[in-house]
Design a protein around this motif. Structure first.
Motif, PDB file in Angstrom:
ATOM      1  N   GLU A 293     -17.658  -2.877   4.187  1.00  0.00           N
ATOM      2  CA  GLU A 293     -16.748  -3.277   3.095  1.00  0.00           C
ATOM      3  C   GLU A 293     -16.298  -4.728   3.242  1.00  0.00           C
TER       4      GLU A 293
ATOM      5  N   GLU B  69       0.824  -1.203   0.000  1.00  0.00           N
ATOM      6  CA  GLU B  69       0.000   0.000   0.000  1.00  0.00           C
ATOM      7  C   GLU B  69       0.862   1.258   0.000  1.00  0.00           C
TER       8      GLU B  69
ATOM      9  N   PHE C 196      -5.443 -12.032   9.128  1.00  0.00           N
ATOM     10  CA  PHE C 196      -6.667 -12.530   8.503  1.00  0.00           C
ATOM     11  C   PHE C 196      -6.329 -13.143   7.156  1.00  0.00           C
TER      12      PHE C 196
ATOM     13  N   ILE D 232     -15.672 -10.409  14.563  1.00  0.00           N
ATOM     14  CA  ILE D 232     -14.796 -11.121  13.626  1.00  0.00           C
ATOM     15  C   ILE D 232     -13.823 -12.051  14.366  1.00  0.00           C
TER      16      ILE D 232
ATOM     17  N   ARG E 138     -14.483 -11.633   7.004  1.00  0.00           N
ATOM     18  CA  ARG E 138     -15.697 -10.810   6.887  1.00  0.00           C
ATOM     19  C   ARG E 138     -16.792 -11.597   6.177  1.00  0.00           C
TER      20      ARG E 138
ATOM     21  N   GLY F  13      -9.451  -7.772  -3.486  1.00  0.00           N
ATOM     22  CA  GLY F  13      -9.138  -8.533  -2.281  1.00  0.00           C
ATOM     23  C   GLY F  13     -10.402  -8.704  -1.453  1.00  0.00           C
ATOM     24  N   LEU F  14     -10.675  -9.930  -1.069  1.00  0.00           N
ATOM     25  CA  LEU F  14     -11.832 -10.192  -0.214  1.00  0.00           C
ATOM     26  C   LEU F  14     -11.326 -10.718   1.123  1.00  0.00           C
ATOM     27  N   GLY F  15     -11.760 -10.095   2.197  1.00  0.00           N
ATOM     28  CA  GLY F  15     -11.374 -10.554   3.528  1.00  0.00           C
ATOM     29  C   GLY F  15     -12.220 -11.765   3.902  1.00  0.00           C
TER      30      GLY F  15
ATOM     31  N   ARG G  38     -14.679  -5.738  13.163  1.00  0.00           N
ATOM     32  CA  ARG G  38     -14.445  -6.214  11.797  1.00  0.00           C
ATOM     33  C   ARG G  38     -12.981  -6.212  11.396  1.00  0.00           C
ATOM     34  N   HIS G  39     -12.084  -6.014  12.347  1.00  0.00           N
ATOM     35  CA  HIS G  39     -10.654  -6.011  12.020  1.00  0.00           C
ATOM     36  C   HIS G  39      -9.880  -7.033  12.841  1.00  0.00           C
ATOM     37  N   LEU G  40      -8.985  -7.741  12.164  1.00  0.00           N
ATOM     38  CA  LEU G  40      -8.050  -8.645  12.815  1.00  0.00           C
ATOM     39  C   LEU G  40      -6.641  -8.212  12.433  1.00  0.00           C
TER      40      LEU G  40
ATOM     41  N   MET H 174      -6.934 -13.585   3.134  1.00  0.00           N
ATOM     42  CA  MET H 174      -7.444 -12.769   2.039  1.00  0.00           C
ATOM     43  C   MET H 174      -7.425 -13.589   0.756  1.00  0.00           C
TER      44      MET H 174
ATOM     45  N   ILE I 155     -15.067  -6.300   0.048  1.00  0.00           N
ATOM     46  CA  ILE I 155     -14.116  -6.410  -1.057  1.00  0.00           C
ATOM     47  C   ILE I 155     -13.604  -5.018  -1.398  1.00  0.00           C
ATOM     48  N   GLY I 156     -12.299  -4.943  -1.648  1.00  0.00           N
ATOM     49  CA  GLY I 156     -11.713  -3.730  -2.198  1.00  0.00           C
ATOM     50  C   GLY I 156     -10.935  -4.135  -3.435  1.00  0.00           C
TER      51      GLY I 156
ATOM     52  N   GLU J 124      -2.314  -2.472  12.221  1.00  0.00           N
ATOM     53  CA  GLU J 124      -3.058  -1.265  12.570  1.00  0.00           C
ATOM     54  C   GLU J 124      -3.781  -1.503  13.889  1.00  0.00           C
TER      55      GLU J 124
ATOM     56  N   ARG K 138      -1.932  -7.052   9.317  1.00  0.00           N
ATOM     57  CA  ARG K 138      -1.999  -5.595   9.398  1.00  0.00           C
ATOM     58  C   ARG K 138      -1.729  -5.196  10.845  1.00  0.00           C
TER      59      ARG K 138
HETATM   60  P1  ATP Z   1     -11.191  -1.312   6.032  1.00  0.00           P
HETATM   61  O1  ATP Z   1     -11.437   0.015   5.393  1.00  0.00           O
HETATM   62  O2  ATP Z   1     -12.447  -2.065   6.340  1.00  0.00           O
HETATM   63  O3  ATP Z   1     -10.237  -1.260   7.181  1.00  0.00           O
HETATM   64  P2  ATP Z   1      -9.269  -1.707   3.955  1.00  0.00           P
HETATM   65  O4  ATP Z   1      -9.822  -0.774   2.956  1.00  0.00           O
HETATM   66  O5  ATP Z   1      -8.101  -1.318   4.752  1.00  0.00           O
HETATM   67  O6  ATP Z   1     -10.445  -2.197   4.931  1.00  0.00           O
HETATM   68  P3  ATP Z   1      -8.238  -3.450   1.888  1.00  0.00           P
HETATM   69  O7  ATP Z   1      -6.821  -3.065   1.989  1.00  0.00           O
HETATM   70  O8  ATP Z   1      -9.050  -2.925   0.758  1.00  0.00           O
HETATM   71  O9  ATP Z   1      -8.970  -3.119   3.266  1.00  0.00           O
HETATM   72  O10 ATP Z   1      -8.332  -5.044   1.980  1.00  0.00           O
HETATM   73  C1  ATP Z   1      -9.228  -5.835   1.195  1.00  0.00           C
HETATM   74  C2  ATP Z   1     -10.237  -6.558   2.067  1.00  0.00           C
HETATM   75  O11 ATP Z   1      -9.614  -7.223   3.147  1.00  0.00           O
HETATM   76  C3  ATP Z   1     -11.242  -5.629   2.724  1.00  0.00           C
HETATM   77  O12 ATP Z   1     -12.278  -5.334   1.844  1.00  0.00           O
HETATM   78  C4  ATP Z   1     -11.699  -6.457   3.908  1.00  0.00           C
HETATM   79  O13 ATP Z   1     -12.667  -7.419   3.515  1.00  0.00           O
HETATM   80  C5  ATP Z   1     -10.457  -7.212   4.289  1.00  0.00           C
HETATM   81  N1  ATP Z   1      -9.745  -6.601   5.423  1.00  0.00           N
HETATM   82  C6  ATP Z   1      -8.962  -5.503   5.397  1.00  0.00           C
HETATM   83  N2  ATP Z   1      -8.430  -5.246   6.597  1.00  0.00           N
HETATM   84  C7  ATP Z   1      -8.877  -6.221   7.423  1.00  0.00           C
HETATM   85  C8  ATP Z   1      -8.652  -6.519   8.785  1.00  0.00           C
HETATM   86  N3  ATP Z   1      -7.853  -5.780   9.544  1.00  0.00           N
HETATM   87  N4  ATP Z   1      -9.263  -7.620   9.296  1.00  0.00           N
HETATM   88  C9  ATP Z   1     -10.060  -8.387   8.529  1.00  0.00           C
HETATM   89  N5  ATP Z   1     -10.301  -8.162   7.232  1.00  0.00           N
HETATM   90  C10 ATP Z   1      -9.726  -7.085   6.666  1.00  0.00           C
END
Ligand code: ATP
Ligand code: MN
Length: 462
Positions: free
Chosen positions: A387, A169, A245, A449, A438, A433-435, A240-242, A247, A389-390, A234, A232
């Protein structure tokens, strides 16, 4: 005798046949009539098997009357029609072998109710509960469904690395991988840590995405996907965050954003269908116990087309909604979960694909649109989870990509291989990318989650 799994046994229409089953005791009740009912579960399905253990068994008093929740047994007996209500069949035991006892006072999953928060502290035992057993089975079915979907469409499964020295990123938030002594790392003359002496001869981290490597393979093999762990660092303590995870990242050569969105839609609908077809018993459980309405919603979404809207239109509809949001919507904002959910739940009443986001809030590799303001990005939003999928069409024009990277202050030299893909036979390509968690969350209705992955990793939780 070979053991039969309970899931298979319960579907067996024969009666009087000899069977062997094994599992963990859920309950035991003793009847005055000279036998005990022992309910066992072996994880192959949600339902327990009722075993009738006659008092005449040689170990009845010494062992069977000491069976408590959590104990493990192997039972040989005959499959019979059940006279009691509640179950169609039961096993009449001729032999009950105790494999492992379970002291009643210590076993945390005894009769008392136990909540998900407490169960998170017992990841090694929670799979023995109805909820977590059901999550594990749904998760498995979805994973198989992912591979099936791509296999049927000729996508190659590519294994991208977990340890990486690039940051997809172009931003921080990565876990570092090092063998240097944290107390006394080697330092160069300017006092900074000297990573040339580290294991890989440079700074390395756990991957946040397999996309960059996935693109390289798509630009050679056509359609590929990855399915692996991502990390991640973060500090988001949300439901909804791990930190770790899984992908799924398909990447298609010779494809644009529209084909990317179509793939995402077909993919999700396929997975909803698979889980409805194969996990009926578990989904009914979630529908009754975790999220009323879950089944009907999955059935509806497995057939319905997704909504489509541009980011600009979506922001307009949020602004015009009259709704009070915690963060007031404006063009240029990064959508918050509350906005995503409002769009999916209230405006579209189902999944929606939002496209063409402002360049400033999206990653450098997304293809610039002709308007000079937006990029060919898409997010798929679902009710409840927001979200899921991104994705994007990738910038395949070398000069445009280089300009975008310079604008973002990136060091182009570190991205030589990525730029090479644009230098040698560049093609339009797109992916997402699909988490995975989620998705499991959405299909089970589990609120947190952390309860849909066996061993959740989150801030202060490892
Ligand atoms: P968000 O805005 O929800 O934090 P993101 O925009 O940072 O997500 P992307 O980098 O687009 O996420 O990652 C693609 C997909 O991975 C997301 O659409 C989501 O389904 C999943 N995802 C992202 N971050 C996480 C996380 N910390 N835990 C679980 N799933 C995640
Ligand atoms: Mn995203």
């Amino acid at each position: 005798m070979k053991r039969t799994k309970i899931g298979e046994l319960l579907a067996d229409e024969r009666r009087g046949v000899q069977m062997k089953v094994a599992g963990w005791v859920r309950t035991r009740r003793d009847s005055k009539g000279g036998f005990s009912f022992v309910e066992i579960n072996d994880g192959s399905c949600l339902a327990n098997l009722q075993v009738i253990a006659p008092a005449a068994l040689p170990n009845y008093e010494a062992e069977i009357l000491k069976l408590h929740p959590g104990a493990s047994v192997a039972v040989e007996g005959t499959l019979e029609a059940s006279l009691g209500g509640g179950q169609a069949v039961e096993v009449k035991a001729q032999k009950v072998k105790v494999l492992g006892f379970s002291p009643p006072v210590e076993y945390p999953l005894g009769k008392q109710k136990i909540n998900f928060d407490r169960l998170r502290e017992l990841p090694h035992l929670r799979a023995r509960t109805n909820s977590f057993g059901a999550v594990a089975r749904v998760r498995n079915t979805l994973a198989q469904g992912v591979h099936q979907f791509f296999h049927d469409r000729g996508f190659l499964y590519v294994h991208t690395p977990i340890i990486t020295s690039s940051d997809c990123e172009g931003a921080g938030e990565m876990f570092q991988v090092t063998t240097l002594d944290p107390e006394a790392p080697p330092r160069s003359k300017d006092g900074r840590v000297d990573y040339t002496q580290d294991f890989f001869g440079r700074r390395a981290s756990l991957t946040v995405s397999g996309q960059l490597e996935g693109e390289a393979y798509a630009c050679a093999l056509g359609d590929i996907y990855t399915f692996g762990p991502t990390f991640r660092a973060e500090n988001s303590n949300t439901r909804r965050h791990l930190s770790e995870f899984w992908m799924i990242e398909p990447e298609m050569a010779f494809a644009d954003l529209n084909e990317d969105a179509e793939l995402a839609e077909d993919f999700l609908r396929h997975l909803f269908k698979v889980v409805l077809e194969q996990c009926g018993e578990d989904l009914r459980f979630f529908d009754q116990r975790i999220q009323p309405g879950l089944l009907a919603r999955l059935e509806r979404l497995a057939e319905a087309p997704f909504g489509r809207v541009t980011y600009t239109e979506a922001v307009q509809s949020l602004e015009a909604s009259g709704q009070t949001f915690e963060f007031a919507p404006f063009w240029g904002m990064d959508m918050q979960s509350e906005h995503e959910r409002y769009l999916a739940e209230e405006v579209f009443k189902g999944p929606v694909v939002v496209t063409d986001y402002p360049e400033a809030i999206k990653a450098f590799y997304m293809r610039r649109n002709a308007d000079g303001k937006t990029v060919a990005a898409m997010d798929v939003l679902l009710p409840e989870v927001g979200e899921i999928i991104g994705g994007s069409q990738r910038e395949e024009r070398l000069e445009v990509l280089e300009a975008a990277m310079r604008k973002g202050g990136m060091n182009l030299e570190e991205y030589g291989p990525y730029l090479d893909l644009r230098r040698y036979g560049s093609v339009p390509h797109a992916g997402f990318g699909l988490g995975f968690e989620r998705l499991v969350q959405f299909c089970t209705g589990m609120r947190n989650i952390r309860d849909v992955i066996p061993y959740p990793r989150a801030p202060r939780m490892c």
